[in-house]
Design a protein around this motif. Sequence first.
Motif, PDB file in Angstrom:
ATOM      1  N   ARG A 143       0.823  -1.202   0.000  1.00  0.00           N
ATOM      2  CA  ARG A 143       0.000   0.000   0.000  1.00  0.00           C
ATOM      3  C   ARG A 143       0.869   1.269   0.000  1.00  0.00           C
ATOM      4  O   ARG A 143       0.523   2.274  -0.630  1.00  0.00           O
ATOM      5  N   ALA A 144       1.984   1.222   0.718  1.00  0.00           N
ATOM      6  CA  ALA A 144       2.865   2.380   0.815  1.00  0.00           C
ATOM      7  C   ALA A 144       3.797   2.510  -0.381  1.00  0.00           C
ATOM      8  O   ALA A 144       4.474   3.535  -0.532  1.00  0.00           O
ATOM      9  N   GLY A 145       3.846   1.475  -1.224  1.00  0.00           N
ATOM     10  CA  GLY A 145       4.725   1.507  -2.381  1.00  0.00           C
ATOM     11  C   GLY A 145       6.191   1.403  -2.008  1.00  0.00           C
ATOM     12  O   GLY A 145       7.053   2.036  -2.625  1.00  0.00           O
ATOM     13  N   THR A 146       6.478   0.583  -1.003  1.00  0.00           N
ATOM     14  CA  THR A 146       7.848   0.421  -0.546  1.00  0.00           C
ATOM     15  C   THR A 146       8.123  -1.054  -0.306  1.00  0.00           C
ATOM     16  O   THR A 146       7.315  -1.915  -0.671  1.00  0.00           O
ATOM     17  N   SER A 147       9.244  -1.373   0.303  1.00  0.00           N
ATOM     18  CA  SER A 147       9.614  -2.766   0.561  1.00  0.00           C
ATOM     19  C   SER A 147       9.415  -3.115   2.029  1.00  0.00           C
ATOM     20  O   SER A 147       9.419  -2.227   2.903  1.00  0.00           O
ATOM     21  N   THR A 148       9.241  -4.397   2.297  1.00  0.00           N
ATOM     22  CA  THR A 148       9.110  -4.824   3.696  1.00  0.00           C
ATOM     23  C   THR A 148      10.392  -4.520   4.468  1.00  0.00           C
ATOM     24  O   THR A 148      10.347  -4.148   5.641  1.00  0.00           O
ATOM     25  N   GLY A 149      11.535  -4.665   3.796  1.00  0.00           N
ATOM     26  CA  GLY A 149      12.801  -4.392   4.460  1.00  0.00           C
ATOM     27  C   GLY A 149      12.908  -2.956   4.926  1.00  0.00           C
ATOM     28  O   GLY A 149      13.425  -2.679   6.015  1.00  0.00           O
ATOM     29  N   LEU A 150      12.398  -2.034   4.124  1.00  0.00           N
ATOM     30  CA  LEU A 150      12.451  -0.627   4.491  1.00  0.00           C
ATOM     31  C   LEU A 150      11.538  -0.339   5.677  1.00  0.00           C
ATOM     32  O   LEU A 150      11.877   0.452   6.565  1.00  0.00           O
ATOM     33  N   ILE A 151      10.394  -1.002   5.701  1.00  0.00           N
ATOM     34  CA  ILE A 151       9.480  -0.802   6.827  1.00  0.00           C
ATOM     35  C   ILE A 151      10.117  -1.282   8.124  1.00  0.00           C
ATOM     36  O   ILE A 151       9.995  -0.640   9.172  1.00  0.00           O
ATOM     37  N   TYR A 152      10.845  -2.396   8.054  1.00  0.00           N
ATOM     38  CA  TYR A 152      11.491  -2.924   9.258  1.00  0.00           C
ATOM     39  C   TYR A 152      12.602  -2.009   9.764  1.00  0.00           C
ATOM     40  O   TYR A 152      13.090  -2.196  10.878  1.00  0.00           O
ATOM     41  N   GLN A 153      13.016  -1.042   8.965  1.00  0.00           N
ATOM     42  CA  GLN A 153      13.986  -0.064   9.446  1.00  0.00           C
ATOM     43  C   GLN A 153      13.355   0.893  10.454  1.00  0.00           C
ATOM     44  O   GLN A 153      14.055   1.498  11.266  1.00  0.00           O
TER      45      GLN A 153
END
Length: 206
Positions: free
Chosen positions: A44-54
């Motif tokens: 939904r945010a147009g990003t990666s799961t790895g970036l969210i975990y940051q």
Amino acid sequence: MNETRGTSVHGDAEARRRGTLDAAAALLDEGGYAALTIRRVAQRAGTSTGLIYQYFADKQDIFISLLDESQAASADFVAALPRGEGVAALIETVIPESARQWKRVLRMTAAWRDTTGIGERDERASVQRLRTSSERYLTELRRAIVEAADGEGRTLRQDPAMLRFVVSGLVGVSDALVNHWEEDLDATELITFAAAAIARGITAEP
């Protein structure tokens, strides 16, 4: 050099964090707490799961952050309210904001607690921040009610349950408004009636 095209690294990070929270809020609105997963938030945010975990440890951390924001926003809102029109008028003004926060995230709190089993001893920093913002909201709400009552010469009932009674009333009316339980009743009429009833319940007879 920490800036590129006028945007700082810190600004980029905050924008990504904000985008993550907004995406999570949209998913909650559509499907409740069960719909909140890191993968769906990333999509939904147009990003990666790895970036969210940051920025977030897990989906619980995202939800806690939304709750923290909600309580902080509510505290700021109440703190800025005028007190001069009395208790009922104050509560009448609080109800729409309460309903807005209820719709955005607060109505999912029970499901979140049941799923996570969070308790009083949870020591995560995000949970501690949530407790702080929640206590601040209650403090600001109590202060506003006391000052509004003083301003109109009313006496509040001296009972430990007083503030919780107000909060329970706000939750009940917010739930009715958000879910349109009373479709045959104008929302403004419900808000006015509920505010007056809550005010009567917490003030002593003159």
